[in-house]
Design a protein around this motif. Structure first.
Motif: not given
Ligand code: SAM
Ligand code: SF4
Length: 443
Positions: A204-206, A167-169, A308-310, A51-53, A268-272, A243-245, A282-284
Motif C-alpha cells: 500500500g502507499q501507506n 511532489y507526488c502524482v 528508506t526513500d530520499m 508517472a512518478v518521475r 520507512l521513507p524519510i525523503q529529507s 510505512s509512512h512516518p 507536506n510530509r506531516g
C-alpha cells in the motif's frame, strides 16, 4: 471468449504496479487469453505505466514507441493497450504521442480490459477511459499469478493515496485510498499459503493508514493481529510496505516484535532530513519524530532493518538542508535506501515552486548522498561477518544460491543443493564486492 489469443505484459514502476499486472494477467486468463513471455509473438501487448518521475516516464514512452515501430517493421500489428498511472496522468497527450495504441486507459477500469479489447475488435475504434476511481469504489483485486519463482506473493491491502505529498502524482493518478476488506485479505492469505508461497508482501502507499477510509481506528494493527491469530502456525513470512512516518506507530513495531511470522524490516521513507523541506513536502512529520521512531525500532527490535526513500534537490533545498539529510543518514544508519533527484510533475503543489538549483548541483548532492549510504552499508556488511541467521532461499542461479534474511539482507551460498522456498540457517563468512557470503549451519 477468445481462444489461443496471446498476450504479454510489460510493467514499469513500483511493486504495486507489478502486483496489478499480475492481477490483470489473471483477469485476461479468466477471459480465455493466453499469457506468453515473448513480446514479439503476442497478439496483444499490455503496458502498465508509471508517472512518478519524468525521466522514467519518458523512457517508458520511447520504449513503447520503439516496440510498436519494430513490430510493424516485421509486419506484426498486435493490439496495444496502455494503462496505469502514466495514462491517467497524461490522458490524451499520451494518446497523441503513441498513435499506434488502440486502447489507452487510466488506473480505474483495468478489470474491463478484456471487454475493451473485444469492443475494439468489434468496432475497430480506439478505446479511451480516464475516469478516476472514487472513494466508494471497492478495492478487491488479487494478484500473484505471474510470480514464476512461486516464493513471494504481493498482496495489495490498499490502493490510492490521501496524503498529497507536494511532489507526488500518485494521489492524482490513483485516487483516494481504498482499503481491501479484512475478510478478503485473510481469504487471499489462506489461498496464497495453500498455493505454496513462502513470503507475503502486503502492499500500500501507506499501509499504516489501512482501514482509515472505512473509519477503522488503528486498522493496520487490527489487520496484523487478525493475520497473526489466523496464521501464526503457518510457515511463511509477512512483510509490508510502505510505512509512512506520519502514521507509523510503536504499537505496529510491538506486534511485529511479538509475532513469529512477521519479518523484521520496516520500509520507512524519510525523503529529507530537514524540517523546512519536510514541511514544504507536506510530509506531516518532523525530523525529530522520525528519529524517535527509528530509535524505538532499533531498541525494541535490534535485528530489524530500516529501509528508506530520499529525494535530493527539492525546490528551495539549501546546502544546510542537504547537510541535515546527510546527518540523519548517519544517525539512523539505514539498511537500504532508494535515492532520487526531485522530478517536477505538473499538477502537484511543488510544481509551482521556484526551482533554481542547477541539475549539476543536484547530481553532485545525489552522488554524495549515495557515497555516504554506501560507506554505511560497507560497515554494516562487515558487522554481519560471523553472525548466524535464517534465510529464505529465493534464487538459484548457476553455482550460486541466495536468500534473504527477515530484515531483507541477501546472503549468497556457493552451492545449489538447496530448494527454492527452503528456510535454512547460515553463518556469514565474508563480504566481497558489497555482497555477503555464508555457509550452511547444521543445527
Ligand atoms: N507511498 C510511498 C511513501 O510515501 O513513501 C512512496 C511511493 S512513491 C511511488 C516512491 C518514491 O518515489 C517516494 O518515496 C519518493 O522518494 C519518490 N518520488 C515520488 N515522487 C517523486 C518526484 N516527484 N521526484 C522524485 N522522486 C519522487
Ligand atoms: Fe506519494 Fe506521499 Fe502518497 Fe507516498 S504518501 S504515494 S509519496 S503522496
Amino acid at each position: 471468449m477468445m481462444t489461443n489469443t496471446t498476450f504479454f505484459i510489460e510493467t514499469y514502476g513500483c511493486q504495486m504496479n507489478k502486483s496489478r499486472s499480475e492481477h490483470i494477467a489473471q483477469v485476461m486468463i479468466q477471459n480465455g487469453y493466453q499469457l506468453i513471455e515473448d513480446k514479439k509473438r503476442a497478439d496483444i501487448l499490455l503496458f502498465n505505466t508509471c508517472a512518478v518521475r519524468e525521466h522514467a516516464s519518458e523512457k517508458a514512452i520511447s520504449n513503447i514507441q520503439k516496440t510498436i515501430k519494430d513490430l510493424n517493421k516485421t509486419s506484426r500489428y498486435p493490439i496495444i493497450v496502455i494503462f496505469g498511472c502514466l495514462s491517467q496522468f497524461l490522458k490524451n497527450r499520451l494518446v497523441q504521442r503513441v498513435p499506434g495504441a488502440q486502447i489507452v486507459i487510466g488506473t480505474s477500469n483495468i478489470d474491463h480490459i478484456p471487454q475493451f479489447i473485444e469492443e475494439h475488435t468489434r468496432k475497430k475504434k480506439k478505446i479511451l477511459d480516464f475516469n478516476l476511481p472514487s472513494s466508494s469504489q471497492v478495492f478487491d483485486e488479487s494478484g500473484y499469478l505471474r510470480n514464476s519463482s512461486h516464493i513471494s506473493a504481493y498482496l495489495p491491502i490498499t490502493y490510492g493515496c490521501d496524503n498529497f505529498c507536494s511532489y507526488c502524482v500518485v494521489p492524482y493518478t490513483t485516487g483516494p485510498q481504498r482499503s481491501k476488506p479484512l475478510r478478503t485479505i485473510l481469504t487471499d492469505i489462506e489461498k496464497i499459503i495453500q498455493d505454496g508461497y513462502k513470503e507475503i508482501i502486503l502492499l500500500g502507499q501507506n499501509v499504516n493508514s489501512y482501514g482509515l477510509d472505512f473509519d477503522l481506528k488503528n486498522g493496520f494493527e487490527v489487520l496484523l493481529q487478525a493475520i497473526e491469530q489466523n496464521f501464526h502456525n503457518s510457515s511463511f513470512w509477512i512483510r509490508f510496505l510502505t510505512s509512512h512516518p506520519k502514521d507509523m506507530r510503536p504499537s505496529i513495531v510491538d506486534i511485529v516484535k511479538n509475532s513469529s511470522i512477521m519479518a523484521h524490516y520496516f520500509h520507512l521513507p524519510i525523503q529529507s532530513g530537514s524540517d523546512r523541506i519536510l514541511s514544504a513536502m507536506n510530509r506531516g512529520y518532523t525530523r525529530d519524530h522520525y528519529l524517535k521512531l527509528a530509535k524505538y525500532i532499533r531498541q525494541n527490535l535490534p535485528d530489524s532493518g530500516i529501509g528508506t526513500d530520499m529525494i535530493v534537490g527539492f525546490p528551495g533545498e539549501t546546502e544546510r538542508d542537504f547537510l541535515d539529510t546527510l546527518n540523519i543518514v548517519q544517525e539512523v544508519h539505514f539498511d537500504q535506501a532508494y535515492t532520487y533527484i526531485y522530478s517536477s510533475r505538473s499538477g502537484t503543489a511543488a510544481y509551482q515552486l521556484p526551482d533554481h538549483l542547477p541539475l549539476a548541483e543536484k547530481k553532485k548532492r545525489l552522488q554524495f548522498l549515495n557515497q555516504t549510504l554506501s560507506d554505511i552499508h560497507q560497515i554494516k556488511l562487515s558487522n554481519w561477518v560471523g553472525k548466524k541467521t535464517k534465510i529464505l532461499i529465493d534464487q538459484i542461479e548457476g553455482m550460486n544460491s541466495s536468500g534473504r534474511t527477515t530484515d531483507n539482507q541477501r546472503i549468497y551460498l556457493p552451492n545449489t543443493n538447496f530448494i527454492l522456498g527452503q528456510v535454512i540457517s547460515v553463518v556469514v563468512i565474508k563480504t566481497l564486492k558489497g555482497k555477503l557470503y555464508g555457509e550452511l549451519v547444521l543445527s
